[in-house]
Motif scaffolding. Structure first.
Motif, mmCIF file in Angstrom:
data_model
loop_
_atom_site.group_PDB
_atom_site.id
_atom_site.type_symbol
_atom_site.label_atom_id
_atom_site.label_comp_id
_atom_site.label_asym_id
_atom_site.label_seq_id
_atom_site.Cartn_x
_atom_site.Cartn_y
_atom_site.Cartn_z
ATOM 1 N N ASP A 83 -14.947 -70.761 57.438
ATOM 2 C CA ASP A 83 -15.271 -70.813 55.994
ATOM 3 C C ASP A 83 -16.756 -70.544 55.783
ATOM 4 O OD1 ASP A 83 -12.691 -71.478 55.221
ATOM 5 O OD2 ASP A 83 -13.036 -73.616 55.556
ATOM 6 N N LEU A 86 -17.540 -66.921 56.201
ATOM 7 C CA LEU A 86 -17.056 -66.175 55.023
ATOM 8 C C LEU A 86 -18.036 -66.311 53.860
ATOM 9 C CD1 LEU A 86 -13.208 -66.818 54.804
ATOM 10 C CD2 LEU A 86 -14.359 -64.603 54.617
ATOM 11 N N THR A 144 -8.955 -57.942 58.982
ATOM 12 C CA THR A 144 -8.809 -59.295 58.431
ATOM 13 C C THR A 144 -7.366 -59.830 58.426
ATOM 14 O OG1 THR A 144 -8.569 -58.873 56.046
ATOM 15 C CG2 THR A 144 -10.825 -58.926 56.907
ATOM 16 N N LYS A 145 -6.388 -58.993 58.714
ATOM 17 C CA LYS A 145 -5.031 -59.529 58.929
ATOM 18 C C LYS A 145 -4.257 -58.614 59.873
ATOM 19 C CE LYS A 145 -3.962 -58.130 54.213
ATOM 20 N NZ LYS A 145 -3.270 -58.420 52.990
ATOM 21 N N ARG A 185 -5.970 -65.983 58.391
ATOM 22 C CA ARG A 185 -6.279 -67.407 58.514
ATOM 23 C C ARG A 185 -5.194 -68.115 59.328
ATOM 24 N NH1 ARG A 185 -10.710 -69.150 55.622
ATOM 25 N NH2 ARG A 185 -10.754 -70.550 57.416
ATOM 26 N N GLU A 295 -1.810 -71.320 46.907
ATOM 27 C CA GLU A 295 -2.592 -70.144 47.315
ATOM 28 C C GLU A 295 -1.926 -68.825 46.974
ATOM 29 O OE1 GLU A 295 -3.691 -70.985 51.352
ATOM 30 O OE2 GLU A 295 -4.663 -72.834 50.697
ATOM 31 N N ASP A 338 -5.694 -64.444 48.352
ATOM 32 C CA ASP A 338 -6.623 -63.630 49.155
ATOM 33 C C ASP A 338 -6.447 -62.129 48.905
ATOM 34 O OD1 ASP A 338 -7.791 -65.750 50.353
ATOM 35 O OD2 ASP A 338 -6.716 -65.584 52.257
ATOM 36 N N ASP A 339 -5.248 -61.734 48.449
ATOM 37 C CA ASP A 339 -4.969 -60.299 48.224
ATOM 38 C C ASP A 339 -5.183 -59.899 46.769
ATOM 39 O OD1 ASP A 339 -4.315 -59.918 50.856
ATOM 40 O OD2 ASP A 339 -2.156 -60.111 50.562
ATOM 41 N N ARG A 340 -5.851 -60.769 46.023
ATOM 42 C CA ARG A 340 -6.001 -60.539 44.589
ATOM 43 C C ARG A 340 -6.636 -59.191 44.247
ATOM 44 N NH1 ARG A 340 -8.302 -65.704 41.505
ATOM 45 N NH2 ARG A 340 -7.119 -65.447 39.587
#
Ligand code: ADP
Ligand code: ASP
Ligand code: MG
Length: 433
Positions: A83, A86, A144-145, A185, A295, A338-340
């Motif tokens: 965190d 980030l 990131t994923k 994450r 989330e 997170d994908d906003r």
């Protein structure tokens, strides 16, 4: 897709997306050559939160090695390091470049991994720490994923053969394009399970800050019970709907490769929760748990066909969850907060009319016994009626009922449903015998 498989007996090649949960599938490699006596032990962020805890983790790994097994330790970054990294990234850039973000985030796990190796050394045993890429964890190129597509475990085997304890930095790998990637994450869980599959380990132990998988998040529902056994299918549903104790993809890997998972506490020797094939305990118990998440955002879209919409979202690697089509022209779907940015950009590019809600939380009731016991839905919705809460966007699977409620109602509804289904009672625990 994976690159060409290198020579050698220790390759795990993941070829195509699994049907139901879209990520992992078959292993081609050394399943027939299982090496008995290998254990993978993964320690989460709280478990390696300070030097004293790191030494405790080292002691646990050494104790396992002293029992005569080959030991691979996978560690997360210390405490809130990820965190903090980030935040740091966002202080220098409003939209950090994903490649550079992965370079930064992967550092957290490298720190803890090297420290655990040093602590083992201080205890008089031999250890070696490896980054994800040194450990042979090859991923796709989605920063990131990223998804693990292959594990080239030769170097780990060599170190194990020399009698060392091998520490692998969780949450990261190297892409087929030779860049450093991270796995999303909670991704250290997936590192651990993928290694357990590739090494043919007897079990993968996930050490965390609670004693196992509970009937609800124990931080929200104080009388939640530790489950002794949960089926892969139940755990997939729970992980997909907010029980963040295991990353979803780690459960997919475990199921697809038959890895036995044991979720337990770093701070006690109590047995935790085994994730296994379904048995009669689960069938009898009906409900395994009530999970929740805040989330996700819920989108309402007009002016795009489902085919165009979901193709465009997939192209941007947005993990769409609940999908509901209301009427002929309106599509409702949920996607991670997170994908906003990616979701909004995709919807704008399509020229769709859309709105977003981020004030809703999703509650899911999960249980293998639901398949054969009618009445769970009616009890759920009768309870909501009594609470004067109107559920939105209801969706189901054979072992799950999910719906959205306003954030402000979330805890009250979770606690009430937990009580209504008697999940605070010892019977909910699914003990053997
Ligand atoms: P780690 O850092 O060890 O990976 P995580 O924070 O990722 O740990 O996951 C453990 C946390 O998951 C617990 O502290 C708990 O609050 C949360 N959690 C949510 N739902 C559940 C559940 N059903 N059972 C156990 N833990 C849960
Ligand atoms: N450190 C990473 C995170 O916080 C990965 C992990 O802990 O599994 O998400
Ligand atoms: Mg975690």
């Amino acid at each position: 897709m994976p690159g060409p498989a290198p020579p050698g007996p220790y390759n795990l090649v993941v070829t195509k997306p699994a049907a139901e949960y879209e990520t992992v599938s078959t292993v081609h490699g050394d399943e027939g050559q299982r090496v008995l006596g290998t254990v993978v032990m993964k320690f989460g962020g709280t478990s390696v939160g300070d030097p004293e805890k790191i030494t405790n983790v080292a002691r646990r790994l050494v104790a396992a090695r002293d029992r005569g097994v080959r030991v691979v330790g996978v560690v997360s970054a210390m405490g809130h390091t990820t965190d903090e990294l980030l935040e740091l990234a966002h202080e220098v850039s409003p939209q950090p470049d994903p490649r550079e973000l992965d370079m930064l985030l992967s550092v957290g796990e490298r720190i803890s991994c090297a420290l655990v190796a040093m602590a083992i050394d201080a205890l008089g045993r031999e250890a070696v720490s490896l980054t994800g890429s040194q450990a042979g964890i090859i991923t796709d190129t989605v920063h990131t994923k990223a998804k693990i597509v292959e594990v080239r475990a030769r170097r780990i085997h060599e170190a194990l053969d020399e009698g060392r304890i091998v520490l692998v930095a969780g949450f990261q790998g190297m892409s087929t394009g030779l860049d450093i990637t991270t796995l999303g994450r909670g991704g250290s869980d997936t590192t651990a399970v993928a290694l357990a599959a590739a090494l043919g380990a007897d079990a993968c132990e996930i050490y965390t800050d609670v004693e196992g998988v509970y009937t609800a998040d124990p931080r929200v529902v104080p009388d939640a019970r530790k489950l002794h056994a949960v089926s892969y299918e139940e755990m997939l549903e729970m992980a997909a709907s907010g029980a963040k104790v295991l990353q979803l993809r780690s459960v997919e890997f475990a199921r697809n490769h038959g890895v036995k998972l044991h979720v337990r506490s770093t701070f006690s020797d109590e047995p935790g929760t085994w994730i296994t094939e379904e048995d009669e305990r689960m069938e009898k118990a009906m409900i395994s748990g009530v999970t929740h998440t805040v989330e996700e955002a819920v989108y309402r879209v007009q002016g795009a066909t489902p085919a165009d919409l979901f193709a465009a979202l997939a192209e941007k690697n947005v993990n769409v969850d609940t999908i509901i089509q209301t009427g002929t022209d309106v599509i409702v779907f949920s996607a991670p907060l997170d994908d906003r940015g990616a979701t909004a950009g995709t919807l704008d590019d399509l020229g769709a009319t859309w709105s977003e809600r981020d004030d809703l939380g999703k509650i899911s009731i999960v249980g293998a016994g639901m398949k054969s016991h009618p009445g769970i839905a009616s009890r759920t919705f009768a309870t909501l009626h009594d609470l004067a809460v109107e559920p939105q966007f209801i969706s189901t699977s054979p072992i799950k009922i999910a719906f959205y409620v306003p954030h402000a109602e979330l805890e009250r509804v979770v606690k009430t449903l937990h009580a209504v289904f008697d999940l605070g009672s010892p019977d909910a625990e699914r003990r053997h015998g």
